[in-house]
Write a protein that holds these residues in place. Structure first.
Motif, PDB file in Angstrom:
ATOM      1  N   ILE A 179       0.863  -1.177   0.000  1.00 41.71           N
ATOM      2  CA  ILE A 179       0.000   0.000   0.000  1.00 41.71           C
ATOM      3  C   ILE A 179       0.900   1.228   0.000  1.00 41.71           C
ATOM      4  N   MET A 180       0.634   2.120  -0.953  1.00 40.46           N
ATOM      5  CA  MET A 180       1.433   3.336  -1.101  1.00 40.46           C
ATOM      6  C   MET A 180       0.617   4.544  -0.647  1.00 40.46           C
ATOM      7  N   HIS A 220       6.065   0.807  -6.611  1.00 39.28           N
ATOM      8  CA  HIS A 220       6.280   1.511  -5.350  1.00 39.28           C
ATOM      9  C   HIS A 220       7.705   2.075  -5.311  1.00 39.28           C
ATOM     10  N   GLN A 221       8.665   1.261  -5.714  1.00 36.54           N
ATOM     11  CA  GLN A 221      10.059   1.702  -5.772  1.00 36.54           C
ATOM     12  C   GLN A 221      10.205   2.863  -6.756  1.00 36.54           C
ATOM     13  N   MET A 222       9.543   2.750  -7.903  1.00 39.81           N
ATOM     14  CA  MET A 222       9.608   3.810  -8.915  1.00 39.81           C
ATOM     15  C   MET A 222       9.005   5.108  -8.378  1.00 39.81           C
ATOM     16  N   LEU A 223       7.894   4.995  -7.665  1.00 38.84           N
ATOM     17  CA  LEU A 223       7.237   6.179  -7.110  1.00 38.84           C
ATOM     18  C   LEU A 223       8.106   6.838  -6.041  1.00 38.84           C
ATOM     19  N   LEU A 270      12.534  11.893 -11.354  1.00 41.41           N
ATOM     20  CA  LEU A 270      11.573  12.932 -10.968  1.00 41.41           C
ATOM     21  C   LEU A 270      10.395  13.038 -11.936  1.00 41.41           C
ATOM     22  N   ASP A 271      10.658  12.912 -13.254  1.00 37.98           N
ATOM     23  CA  ASP A 271       9.560  13.007 -14.223  1.00 37.98           C
ATOM     24  C   ASP A 271       8.556  11.880 -14.048  1.00 37.98           C
ATOM     25  N   ASN A 272       9.055  10.650 -13.843  1.00 35.07           N
ATOM     26  CA  ASN A 272       8.144   9.524 -13.606  1.00 35.07           C
ATOM     27  C   ASN A 272       7.329   9.759 -12.349  1.00 35.07           C
ATOM     28  N   ARG A 273       7.969  10.212 -11.280  1.00 33.48           N
ATOM     29  CA  ARG A 273       7.280  10.453 -10.013  1.00 33.48           C
ATOM     30  C   ARG A 273       6.150  11.459 -10.193  1.00 33.48           C
ATOM     31  N   LYS A 274       6.438  12.571 -10.855  1.00 35.48           N
ATOM     32  CA  LYS A 274       5.415  13.596 -11.064  1.00 35.48           C
ATOM     33  C   LYS A 274       4.239  13.047 -11.861  1.00 35.48           C
ATOM     34  N   GLU A 275       4.539  12.292 -12.902  1.00 37.51           N
ATOM     35  CA  GLU A 275       3.492  11.706 -13.725  1.00 37.51           C
ATOM     36  C   GLU A 275       2.661  10.698 -12.928  1.00 37.51           C
ATOM     37  N   MET A 276       3.323   9.884 -12.120  1.00 38.19           N
ATOM     38  CA  MET A 276       2.623   8.891 -11.312  1.00 38.19           C
ATOM     39  C   MET A 276       1.725   9.563 -10.276  1.00 38.19           C
ATOM     40  N   ILE A 277       2.213  10.602  -9.641  1.00 36.86           N
ATOM     41  CA  ILE A 277       1.408  11.348  -8.651  1.00 36.86           C
ATOM     42  C   ILE A 277       0.190  11.960  -9.336  1.00 36.86           C
TER      43      ILE A 277
END
Length: 172
Positions: free
Chosen positions: A53-54, A78-81, A86-93
């Motif tokens: 759970i994230m 979860h690891q990627m998030l 940073l670009d992947n994180r922003k897109e995932m959020i």
């Protein structure tokens, strides 16, 4: 030997067993990113077996451990998030926030984040998001589904700013 008791704030940031079950059921025991086809892991078995759970709003930013702030994700995503670029994180959020607004009308990051409370009467948003989270109810002392003493959920940013302005005017 004394049993160690977790601090109130720490307890409030963790998901309860009830919330964990609800998240697993809501997300159909599948990673939300795998289900959306986002950057799938090499081993598709991860999507259903290595689930965690994230928090959408992380605990480090006082994200609450409530159903509306959690989604199911595989270890890969979860690891990627948490640690990806940073670009992947922003897109995932953005994907997660859009999903939550669709599932819980009126959902915002502020509604699942603790705020310092200086008002005597504590209030919090109802867990029933059926009416876009506008319903307010009084806090029951000692409840694990409410913010710890000294914290409150503001219904709007304006409400929080009004209280802050009044404090500055009165010098409190």
């Amino acid at each position: 030997m004394k049993k160690r008791v977790k601090k109130k704030l720490t307890r409030q940031l963790e998901f309860t067993a009830k919330d964990r079950k609800a998240i697993h059921k809501r997300d159909n025991e599948t990673c939300v990113f795998c289900a959306a086809g986002y950057e799938p892991p090499e081993d598709p078995a991860y999507c259903r077996t290595a689930l965690q759970i994230m928090h959408i709003v992380p605990r480090s930013q006082l994200g609450m451990g409530v159903e509306q702030n959690g989604v199911l994700g595989c270890v890969w995503h979860h690891q990627m998030l948490d640690n990806g670029n940073l670009d992947n994180r922003k897109e995932m959020i953005r994907m997660l926030e859009k999903r939550m607004r669709r599932m819980y009308p009126g959902w915002t990051r502020e509604k699942v984040t603790y705020r310092k409370d200086s008002v005597n009467e504590k209030k919090h948003l109802s867990a029933d998001w059926g009416d876009a989270g506008k319903e307010i109810e009084k806090v029951q002392p000692g409840s694990r589904t409410v913010p710890p003493e000294g914290f409150v959920f503001w219904e709007t940013k304006e409400e929080a700013q009004d209280v802050t302005s009044k404090k500055i005017e009165t010098g409190r």
